[in-house]
Design a protein around this motif. Structure first.
Motif, PDB file in Angstrom:
ATOM      1  N   THR A 186       7.837  15.643  -4.313  1.00 33.34           N
ATOM      2  CA  THR A 186       7.137  16.916  -4.210  1.00 33.34           C
ATOM      3  C   THR A 186       6.714  17.348  -5.599  1.00 33.34           C
ATOM      4  OG1 THR A 186       8.443  17.579  -2.290  1.00 33.34           O
ATOM      5  CG2 THR A 186       7.303  19.314  -3.492  1.00 33.34           C
ATOM      6  N   ALA A 187       5.424  17.606  -5.758  1.00 33.33           N
ATOM      7  CA  ALA A 187       4.907  17.969  -7.079  1.00 33.33           C
ATOM      8  C   ALA A 187       3.746  18.946  -6.933  1.00 33.33           C
ATOM      9  CB  ALA A 187       4.440  16.713  -7.815  1.00 33.33           C
TER      10      ALA A 187
ATOM     11  N   GLU B  31       2.673   6.733  -6.972  1.00 31.45           N
ATOM     12  CA  GLU B  31       1.856   7.816  -7.518  1.00 31.45           C
ATOM     13  C   GLU B  31       2.559   9.164  -7.332  1.00 31.45           C
ATOM     14  OE1 GLU B  31      -1.170   5.645  -9.164  1.00 31.45           O
ATOM     15  OE2 GLU B  31      -1.029   7.834  -9.142  1.00 31.45           O
ATOM     16  N   ARG B  32       3.113   9.340  -6.165  1.00 27.51           N
ATOM     17  CA  ARG B  32       3.753  10.618  -5.872  1.00 27.51           C
ATOM     18  C   ARG B  32       5.050  10.773  -6.649  1.00 27.51           C
ATOM     19  NH1 ARG B  32       3.869  12.290   0.157  1.00 27.51           N
ATOM     20  NH2 ARG B  32       4.212  14.246  -0.918  1.00 27.51           N
ATOM     21  N   LEU B  33       5.773   9.672  -6.807  1.00 24.81           N
ATOM     22  CA  LEU B  33       6.990   9.710  -7.598  1.00 24.81           C
ATOM     23  C   LEU B  33       6.663  10.052  -9.051  1.00 24.81           C
ATOM     24  CD1 LEU B  33       8.940   6.632  -6.198  1.00 24.81           C
ATOM     25  CD2 LEU B  33       9.795   8.973  -6.307  1.00 24.81           C
TER      26      LEU B  33
ATOM     27  N   ASP C 287       4.047  11.724 -10.204  1.00 20.04           N
ATOM     28  CA  ASP C 287       3.686  13.144 -10.290  1.00 20.04           C
ATOM     29  C   ASP C 287       4.931  14.012 -10.328  1.00 20.04           C
ATOM     30  OD1 ASP C 287       0.551  13.458  -8.371  1.00 20.04           O
ATOM     31  OD2 ASP C 287       1.031  12.549 -10.317  1.00 20.04           O
ATOM     32  N   ALA C 288       5.851  13.741  -9.430  1.00 17.74           N
ATOM     33  CA  ALA C 288       7.059  14.567  -9.341  1.00 17.74           C
ATOM     34  C   ALA C 288       7.968  14.365 -10.552  1.00 17.74           C
ATOM     35  CB  ALA C 288       7.815  14.243  -8.053  1.00 17.74           C
TER      36      ALA C 288
ATOM     37  N   ASN D 149      -3.107   6.741  -0.503  1.00 18.81           N
ATOM     38  CA  ASN D 149      -3.805   6.584  -1.777  1.00 18.81           C
ATOM     39  C   ASN D 149      -4.085   5.123  -1.968  1.00 18.81           C
ATOM     40  OD1 ASN D 149      -4.885   7.281  -4.196  1.00 18.81           O
ATOM     41  ND2 ASN D 149      -2.948   7.257  -5.284  1.00 18.81           N
TER      42      ASN D 149
ATOM     43  N   LYS E  52      -3.833  12.211 -17.082  1.00 13.61           N
ATOM     44  CA  LYS E  52      -3.451  12.162 -15.678  1.00 13.61           C
ATOM     45  C   LYS E  52      -2.753  13.421 -15.200  1.00 13.61           C
ATOM     46  CE  LYS E  52      -1.514   8.780 -12.457  1.00 13.61           C
ATOM     47  NZ  LYS E  52      -0.783   7.493 -12.341  1.00 13.61           N
ATOM     48  N   HIS E  53      -2.042  14.095 -16.080  1.00 19.99           N
ATOM     49  CA  HIS E  53      -1.148  15.156 -15.608  1.00 19.99           C
ATOM     50  C   HIS E  53      -1.355  16.531 -16.223  1.00 19.99           C
ATOM     51  CE1 HIS E  53       1.338  12.310 -13.376  1.00 19.99           C
ATOM     52  NE2 HIS E  53       1.264  11.496 -14.413  1.00 19.99           N
TER      53      HIS E  53
ATOM     54  N   VAL F 256       0.837  -1.205   0.000  1.00 19.12           N
ATOM     55  CA  VAL F 256       0.000   0.000   0.000  1.00 19.12           C
ATOM     56  C   VAL F 256       0.870   1.252   0.000  1.00 19.12           C
ATOM     57  CG1 VAL F 256      -1.763   1.258   1.273  1.00 19.12           C
ATOM     58  CG2 VAL F 256      -1.851  -1.230   1.161  1.00 19.12           C
ATOM     59  N   ALA F 257       1.884   1.244   0.854  1.00 26.10           N
ATOM     60  CA  ALA F 257       2.763   2.408   0.935  1.00 26.10           C
ATOM     61  C   ALA F 257       3.503   2.630  -0.383  1.00 26.10           C
ATOM     62  CB  ALA F 257       3.757   2.224   2.079  1.00 26.10           C
ATOM     63  N   LEU F 258       3.923   1.548  -1.011  1.00 23.81           N
ATOM     64  CA  LEU F 258       4.626   1.682  -2.286  1.00 23.81           C
ATOM     65  C   LEU F 258       3.694   2.169  -3.387  1.00 23.81           C
ATOM     66  CD1 LEU F 258       6.903  -1.485  -2.263  1.00 23.81           C
ATOM     67  CD2 LEU F 258       7.627   0.905  -2.205  1.00 23.81           C
ATOM     68  N   ARG F 259       2.453   1.734  -3.326  1.00 24.35           N
ATOM     69  CA  ARG F 259       1.467   2.190  -4.307  1.00 24.35           C
ATOM     70  C   ARG F 259       1.320   3.710  -4.208  1.00 24.35           C
ATOM     71  NH1 ARG F 259      -3.723  -0.318  -2.692  1.00 24.35           N
ATOM     72  NH2 ARG F 259      -2.749  -2.271  -3.346  1.00 24.35           N
ATOM     73  N   GLU F 260       1.231   4.193  -3.006  1.00 27.81           N
ATOM     74  CA  GLU F 260       1.101   5.624  -2.790  1.00 27.81           C
ATOM     75  C   GLU F 260       2.369   6.360  -3.205  1.00 27.81           C
ATOM     76  OE1 GLU F 260       2.858   7.042  -0.030  1.00 27.81           O
ATOM     77  OE2 GLU F 260       2.006   9.010   0.121  1.00 27.81           O
ATOM     78  N   LEU F 261       3.521   5.790  -2.846  1.00 28.13           N
ATOM     79  CA  LEU F 261       4.792   6.409  -3.222  1.00 28.13           C
ATOM     80  C   LEU F 261       4.933   6.451  -4.731  1.00 28.13           C
ATOM     81  CD1 LEU F 261       7.808   5.337  -0.981  1.00 28.13           C
ATOM     82  CD2 LEU F 261       7.120   7.625  -1.646  1.00 28.13           C
TER      83      LEU F 261
ATOM     84  N   LEU G  70      12.029  14.325  -4.384  1.00 27.39           N
ATOM     85  CA  LEU G  70      11.617  13.326  -5.375  1.00 27.39           C
ATOM     86  C   LEU G  70      10.117  13.067  -5.363  1.00 27.39           C
ATOM     87  CD1 LEU G  70      14.505  10.739  -4.889  1.00 27.39           C
ATOM     88  CD2 LEU G  70      14.240  12.382  -6.766  1.00 27.39           C
TER      89      LEU G  70
END
Lengths: 78, 193
Positions: free
Chosen positions: B113-114, A27-29, A31-32, B16, A61-62, A20-25, B111
């Protein structure tokens, strides 16, 4: 025999939580990283190819997010 | 919006999980919408947005109540060790423990932050839907604002697995005791039935 209820912490529970944590990471990775690439002048097509998805998928998505942030985005042909 | 707000994302703090593909809309309980219930859900979505999450999960409604619930609700949560600050710390601790279990640590903040998704309303995540489903079983005829808040918290706490039970366990929060207390307080709100 009564079924034993797993503990929410430890062992498999920790590893499932890691998923779960990796799934969230992830997504954030994404985006960045997409933002970083676009700021550096990458095209949508190039970003899509690097991610292994379609250009349309990356757009969907972006695009709104990056446009709202005022990031200069390359037009088509890139 | 100030730059710091636009780029505000607590490192790794957004959750998420199990994104629902369905559009997020406050659910209607039996007998029509309850104003307090809907207000809490809107605050929950705001909480998810504030943390940069694309989906609102069970922990977001808990945070919303810890931050914006009635004074009685906030007091009950605080006495159980779940004021907003400690709840956020517990969630953060859970996330780091999860990553640590497979040998990982947080990446550098730069890495992850967006630019935020300001114009996108968070979806209802699976854990939130399930928590609200459980909460409805604890909503009695007299759905006063306070009773609704207690029912929602109970619904969140009754999860057997996942982020909330893990975070509470790691923070040493007595979940059973809190559920019991909320159930007793709920009865006081609604009276014998």
């Amino acid at each position: 025999m009564p079924t034993e209820i797993p503990d929410p912490v430890g062992g498999a529970a920790d590893h499932l939580a890691a998923v779960v944590a990796l799934r969230e990471l992830s997504e954030r990775l994404e985006d960045a990283a997409v933002e970083e690439a676009m700021r550096a002048g990458w095209s949508w097509s190039q970003v899509a190819e690097a991610l292994g998805v379609t250009r349309q998928a990356v757009h969907k998505k972006h695009l709104r997010r990056l446009a709202a942030a005022g990031i200069e985005l390359r037009r088509r042909h890139g | 919006m100030a730059d710091d707000q636009r780029h505000q994302r607590r490192t790794g703090a957004s959750q998420n999980r199990g994104q629902s593909r369905q559009r997020s809309r406050p659910s209607r309980g039996r007998g029509g919408p309850d104003g307090s219930f809907q207000q809490v859900m809107l605050q929950c979505l705001d909480e998810a947005s504030r943390r940069g999450s694309r989906s609102a999960e069970a922990e977001d409604v808990l945070l919303a109540l810890a931050r914006n619930g009635s004074p009685e609700t906030r007091e009950v949560l605080a006495e159980a060790g779940l004021d907003p600050e400690r709840l956020e710390q517990a969630l953060e601790q859970e996330r780091r423990a999860a990553l640590a279990s497979i040998g990982l640590t947080d990446p550098d903040a730069s890495l992850v932050t967006a630019a935020p998704r300001d114009d996108e309303r968070p979806l209802w995540g699976t854990s939130l839907r399930e928590a609200m489903g459980r909460a409805r079983h604890h909503l009695h005829r007299n759905r006063s604002g306070l009773a609704a808040e207690y029912a929602i918290i109970i619904g969140v706490l009754l999860a057997g697995f996942g982020t909330v039970p893990r975070a509470l366990a790691l923070a040493g929060v007595d979940r059973d005791a809190l559920i019991g207390r909320l159930q007793r307080l709920s009865l006081q709100q609604t009276g014998p039935h």
